[in-house]
Design a protein around this motif. Structure first.
Motif, PDB file in Angstrom:
ATOM      1  N   ARG A 315     -35.771   5.423  -0.497  1.00 55.77           N
ATOM      2  CA  ARG A 315     -36.782   4.376  -0.660  1.00 55.77           C
ATOM      3  C   ARG A 315     -36.576   3.543  -1.915  1.00 55.77           C
ATOM      4  O   ARG A 315     -37.095   2.446  -2.023  1.00 55.77           O
ATOM      5  N   THR A 316     -35.848   4.060  -2.899  1.00 52.16           N
ATOM      6  CA  THR A 316     -35.599   3.290  -4.122  1.00 52.16           C
ATOM      7  C   THR A 316     -34.109   3.316  -4.447  1.00 52.16           C
ATOM      8  O   THR A 316     -33.317   4.006  -3.796  1.00 52.16           O
ATOM      9  N   ARG A 317     -33.760   2.583  -5.498  1.00 50.77           N
ATOM     10  CA  ARG A 317     -32.360   2.475  -5.911  1.00 50.77           C
ATOM     11  C   ARG A 317     -31.812   3.775  -6.474  1.00 50.77           C
ATOM     12  O   ARG A 317     -30.591   3.905  -6.649  1.00 50.77           O
ATOM     13  N   LEU A 318     -32.690   4.730  -6.759  1.00 54.76           N
ATOM     14  CA  LEU A 318     -32.226   6.010  -7.283  1.00 54.76           C
ATOM     15  C   LEU A 318     -31.246   6.679  -6.327  1.00 54.76           C
ATOM     16  O   LEU A 318     -30.302   7.355  -6.766  1.00 54.76           O
ATOM     17  N   ALA A 319     -31.426   6.495  -5.019  1.00 54.41           N
ATOM     18  CA  ALA A 319     -30.534   7.118  -4.048  1.00 54.41           C
ATOM     19  C   ALA A 319     -29.114   6.582  -4.192  1.00 54.41           C
ATOM     20  O   ALA A 319     -28.139   7.356  -4.221  1.00 54.41           O
ATOM     21  N   SER A 320     -28.959   5.274  -4.304  1.00 52.46           N
ATOM     22  CA  SER A 320     -27.625   4.685  -4.448  1.00 52.46           C
ATOM     23  C   SER A 320     -26.997   5.065  -5.783  1.00 52.46           C
ATOM     24  O   SER A 320     -25.787   5.299  -5.864  1.00 52.46           O
ATOM     25  N   VAL A 321     -27.830   5.125  -6.829  1.00 54.44           N
ATOM     26  CA  VAL A 321     -27.327   5.555  -8.133  1.00 54.44           C
ATOM     27  C   VAL A 321     -26.864   7.004  -8.067  1.00 54.44           C
ATOM     28  O   VAL A 321     -25.802   7.360  -8.589  1.00 54.44           O
ATOM     29  N   ALA A 322     -27.649   7.865  -7.411  1.00 51.31           N
ATOM     30  CA  ALA A 322     -27.285   9.270  -7.285  1.00 51.31           C
ATOM     31  C   ALA A 322     -25.979   9.440  -6.518  1.00 51.31           C
ATOM     32  O   ALA A 322     -25.159  10.321  -6.835  1.00 51.31           O
ATOM     33  N   HIS A 323     -25.764   8.616  -5.513  1.00 55.07           N
ATOM     34  CA  HIS A 323     -24.508   8.681  -4.746  1.00 55.07           C
ATOM     35  C   HIS A 323     -23.312   8.399  -5.656  1.00 55.07           C
ATOM     36  O   HIS A 323     -22.279   9.074  -5.594  1.00 55.07           O
ATOM     37  N   ALA A 324     -23.449   7.392  -6.545  1.00 57.14           N
ATOM     38  CA  ALA A 324     -22.358   7.067  -7.464  1.00 57.14           C
ATOM     39  C   ALA A 324     -22.145   8.176  -8.494  1.00 57.14           C
ATOM     40  O   ALA A 324     -21.002   8.511  -8.831  1.00 57.14           O
ATOM     41  N   VAL A 325     -23.235   8.765  -8.991  1.00 57.59           N
ATOM     42  CA  VAL A 325     -23.125   9.849  -9.975  1.00 57.59           C
ATOM     43  C   VAL A 325     -22.444  11.071  -9.364  1.00 57.59           C
ATOM     44  O   VAL A 325     -21.610  11.730 -10.000  1.00 57.59           O
ATOM     45  N   LEU A 326     -22.784  11.395  -8.115  1.00 58.20           N
ATOM     46  CA  LEU A 326     -22.147  12.530  -7.453  1.00 58.20           C
ATOM     47  C   LEU A 326     -20.640  12.313  -7.328  1.00 58.20           C
ATOM     48  O   LEU A 326     -19.838  13.227  -7.590  1.00 58.20           O
ATOM     49  N   LEU A 327     -20.243  11.124  -6.949  1.00 60.08           N
ATOM     50  CA  LEU A 327     -18.809  10.840  -6.841  1.00 60.08           C
ATOM     51  C   LEU A 327     -18.127  10.912  -8.204  1.00 60.08           C
ATOM     52  O   LEU A 327     -16.970  11.343  -8.307  1.00 60.08           O
ATOM     53  N   LEU A 328     -18.833  10.513  -9.261  1.00 61.45           N
ATOM     54  CA  LEU A 328     -18.276  10.624 -10.609  1.00 61.45           C
ATOM     55  C   LEU A 328     -18.055  12.090 -10.979  1.00 61.45           C
ATOM     56  O   LEU A 328     -17.014  12.443 -11.552  1.00 61.45           O
ATOM     57  N   LEU A 329     -19.009  12.952 -10.654  1.00 60.08           N
ATOM     58  CA  LEU A 329     -18.847  14.384 -10.934  1.00 60.08           C
ATOM     59  C   LEU A 329     -17.652  14.962 -10.187  1.00 60.08           C
ATOM     60  O   LEU A 329     -16.906  15.794 -10.728  1.00 60.08           O
ATOM     61  N   ILE A 330     -17.462  14.505  -8.941  1.00 59.12           N
ATOM     62  CA  ILE A 330     -16.302  14.976  -8.177  1.00 59.12           C
ATOM     63  C   ILE A 330     -15.009  14.519  -8.837  1.00 59.12           C
ATOM     64  O   ILE A 330     -14.031  15.277  -8.927  1.00 59.12           O
ATOM     65  N   ALA A 331     -14.987  13.281  -9.348  1.00 64.95           N
ATOM     66  CA  ALA A 331     -13.797  12.782 -10.025  1.00 64.95           C
ATOM     67  C   ALA A 331     -13.523  13.555 -11.311  1.00 64.95           C
ATOM     68  O   ALA A 331     -12.362  13.728 -11.711  1.00 64.95           O
ATOM     69  N   LEU A 332     -14.584  14.041 -11.957  1.00 59.14           N
ATOM     70  CA  LEU A 332     -14.419  14.761 -13.226  1.00 59.14           C
ATOM     71  C   LEU A 332     -13.954  16.196 -13.026  1.00 59.14           C
ATOM     72  O   LEU A 332     -13.135  16.701 -13.791  1.00 59.14           O
ATOM     73  N   VAL A 333     -14.455  16.839 -11.991  1.00 64.99           N
ATOM     74  CA  VAL A 333     -14.172  18.279 -11.849  1.00 64.99           C
ATOM     75  C   VAL A 333     -13.348  18.622 -10.621  1.00 64.99           C
ATOM     76  O   VAL A 333     -12.859  19.756 -10.506  1.00 64.99           O
ATOM     77  N   GLY A 334     -13.201  17.677  -9.691  1.00 63.02           N
ATOM     78  CA  GLY A 334     -12.519  18.027  -8.445  1.00 63.02           C
ATOM     79  C   GLY A 334     -11.275  17.228  -8.153  1.00 63.02           C
ATOM     80  O   GLY A 334     -10.790  17.228  -7.009  1.00 63.02           O
ATOM     81  N   ALA A 335     -10.713  16.549  -9.160  1.00 64.80           N
ATOM     82  CA  ALA A 335      -9.542  15.702  -8.909  1.00 64.80           C
ATOM     83  C   ALA A 335      -8.352  16.514  -8.425  1.00 64.80           C
ATOM     84  O   ALA A 335      -7.588  16.078  -7.569  1.00 64.80           O
ATOM     85  N   SER A 336      -8.187  17.714  -8.973  1.00 66.00           N
ATOM     86  CA  SER A 336      -7.037  18.537  -8.577  1.00 66.00           C
ATOM     87  C   SER A 336      -7.149  18.985  -7.123  1.00 66.00           C
ATOM     88  O   SER A 336      -6.131  19.165  -6.438  1.00 66.00           O
ATOM     89  N   VAL A 337      -8.354  19.180  -6.655  1.00 67.59           N
ATOM     90  CA  VAL A 337      -8.549  19.574  -5.256  1.00 67.59           C
ATOM     91  C   VAL A 337      -8.307  18.390  -4.327  1.00 67.59           C
ATOM     92  O   VAL A 337      -7.655  18.512  -3.282  1.00 67.59           O
ATOM     93  N   VAL A 338      -8.832  17.248  -4.704  1.00 67.81           N
ATOM     94  CA  VAL A 338      -8.673  16.041  -3.890  1.00 67.81           C
ATOM     95  C   VAL A 338      -7.207  15.679  -3.731  1.00 67.81           C
ATOM     96  O   VAL A 338      -6.795  15.149  -2.685  1.00 67.81           O
TER      97      VAL A 338
END
Length: 540
Positions: A315-338
């Motif tokens: 319902r608010t922009r927080l959802a889209s922001v959260a989607h970007a933050v989650l992808l950032l966390l994956i880039a920080l901790v999961g790059a070797s897996v990807v």
């Protein structure tokens, strides 16, 4: 120009205290769905998986904050890949940052010029034909990766796909197709389990595990840097900028069209509040600028991910922001897996995504609606696949406009009427014509041919009170008609020019072409009396 309306405001997060939990959950859901798509679109464009992920993070965050929709999710998309891939193939990967910056500036300028509502002029058959063509191109672009070969030399997606398939060889072809098959089966099966189930992510995990355990000789994404790269400005010279202006306009046009279509679709899925089309353009332009500084791709609103966001309850922009933050966390901790994800698995994800973009029901509805709509739909799809996306939209709009004008011209008409009241001697030398409907460049000549062919008539009364549409061409034709009839010795009287057409008639010369200023009437009875007086004077 009110620039404040194009900037973020506290009202963007109205109701956040009540919806923050569901917004966070929706953001996580979209992030899971977006991860494989961002990687796949980056690879397919030629910019690389890292570029796709960076775009989803940076552009997703910036567009969420500055965009004009509360639920729009932005990032790399299939349509952008279709436009971007040939540009990078021609100008090299080094042109990516410049394309981002130039297209971003163009989209921002479009928003500040209040051009956001222009997308509403794109007809539905054009949009559906455009979508069908994009889906076909996305599918064809995956053929090289799905067959374990290099992209074909042709810039046409169909020819390049055939070239790649012809160069495939065993056993790499078999293993690559096996991974594609695994992804397709898992994604289709997950759709039956639950529409919101992240089948693409599960398919990637299963295919990657199978490839690793079996030691399959297939290409993978490869090593990715941990986190985000440092922002840098591209080094540009005048010659490079001039060569990229045309491609940048094409990218900007697509970014604007797709983003505005996406928020329009989102508004029909749920009551998520009003959206600002002009602010959306500004937000998407800023998103492309930011993504370009970090090595990303031009961004657009993603229709599929936005739909997932809405259906997940955002319902608010927080959802889209959260989607970007989650992808950032994956880039920080999961790059070797990807890094170990097989490229063929990503190709399978995009092939299924492309197939799901095609709605057989929608295609049937368009094809069965009218012949004109069916022609526009098919023509737009063919031009999208064979020529260019932007040309396809432009030509589709022009052809749709032609059919619309032709249909509008059919509603116009010119009718000869009987004179009101009891008949009198000499009435046979008076002709009253009623113009109705639309008198514009597409109908003017055809409507007035009948009047111009008059014989043995001394007075012509032209009734214009029921004329709904009049353009400069129509007014000029009336002027020429009056002049021609007067030159042939007929007296022309004009009755009832609608107020909305009066100024145009004066400027073009309709009134000046009359023999006398008293030959303009507001009442038909008065015009007929005047016409009969002319006949009486002639008889005397």
């Amino acid at each position: 120009m009110n620039l404040r309306s194009l900037l973020p405001a506290a009202s963007d997060y109205r109701g956040l205290r009540r919806t923050w939990r569901v917004d966070l959950l929706a953001g996580v859901t979209v992030g899971i769905v977006a991860l494989p798509l961002a990687l796949a679109f980056g690879v397919s464009s030629g910019a690389g998986a890292e570029s796709g992920l960076v775009t989803a993070i940076i552009a997703g965050f910036v567009a969420a904050v500055f965009g004009g929709s509360h639920v729009q999710v932005s990032g790399p998309t299939g349509a952008m890949v279709v436009v971007l891939a040939p540009i990078l193939a021609m100008h090299g990967a080094g042109a990516l940052a410049a394309i981002c910056l130039l297209s971003g500036v163009i989209v921002i300028a479009a928003g500040m010029l209040r051009l956001g509502r222009t997308v509403g002029y794109i007809p539905w058959p054009v949009i559906e034909g455009f979508t069908l063509g994009i889906a076909v191109i996305i599918f064809l672009q995956q053929v090289p990766t799905a067959t374990g070969t290099k992209p074909g030399e042709s810039t046409n997606a169909l020819i390049a796909a055939v070239q790649s398939a012809a160069a495939a060889s065993w056993p790499k072809l078999g293993w690559s197709l096996l991974l594609v098959g695994i992804v397709v089966v898992v994604m289709l099966a997950s759709l039956k389990l639950h529409p919101r189930f992240p089948g693409s992510l599960l398919a990637i995990v299963i295919a990657s595990l199978f490839a690793a355990i079996a030691g399959l000789p297939v290409d993978t994404i490869g090593a990715l840097p941990v986190g985000l790269p440092a922002p840098t400005l591209p080094s540009l010279d005048a010659a490079t900028l001039m060569s990229l202006i045309g491609p940048a306009f094409a990218v900007a046009a697509l970014a604007a069209i797709e983003s505005l279509l996406s928020i329009r679709v989102a508004s029909t899925l749920a009551d998520t509040g009003a959206y600002d089309a002009d602010r959306e353009l500004v937000g998407q332009g800023l998103a492309s600028l930011a993504a370009g500084l970090f090595g990303g791709m031009p961004a657009t609103g993603a229709i599929a991910r936005t739909a997932v966001n809405v259906r997940a309850g955002a319902r608010t922009r927080l959802a889209s922001v959260a989607h970007a933050v989650l992808l950032l966390l994956i880039a920080l901790v999961g790059a070797s897996v990807v890094a170990h994800i097989p490229l063929a698995a990503l190709a399978g994800v995009l092939m299924v995504t492309a197939a799901r973009m095609i709605s057989p029901r929608t295609a049937r509805v368009v094809l069965r609606s009218t012949r004109a709509d069916a022609i526009v739909f098919i023509l737009t799809a063919i031009i999208t696949v064979s020529v260019d996306l932007i040309y396809a939209v432009l030509i589709g709009v022009v052809v749709a406009g032609f059919f619309a004008l032709r249909q509008l011209a059919k509603t116009s008409g010119v009718h000869r009427e009987e004179l009101p009241g009891p008949a009198r001697a000499g009435d046979e030398r008076i002709a009253v014509f009623r113009l109705e409907g639309a008198l514009f460049f597409g109908a003017a000549e055809r409507m007035l041919e009948r009047i111009a062919a008059l014989r043995e008539i001394e007075v012509v009364v032209i009734r214009m009170s029921q004329l709904q549409i009049l353009d400069a061409t129509g007014a000029q034709v009336i002027t020429e008609l009056i002049t021609s009839l007067e030159r042939r010795g007929m007296t022309v009287l004009v009755k009832g020019i609608p107020p909305q057409h009066r100024m145009l008639a004066e400027r073009v010369g309709v009134l000046a072409s009359l023999r006398h200023q008293n030959h303009l009437f507001d009442d038909l009875a008065a015009a007929v009396v005047h016409a009969r007086s002319h006949i009486d004077r002639t008889a005397a």
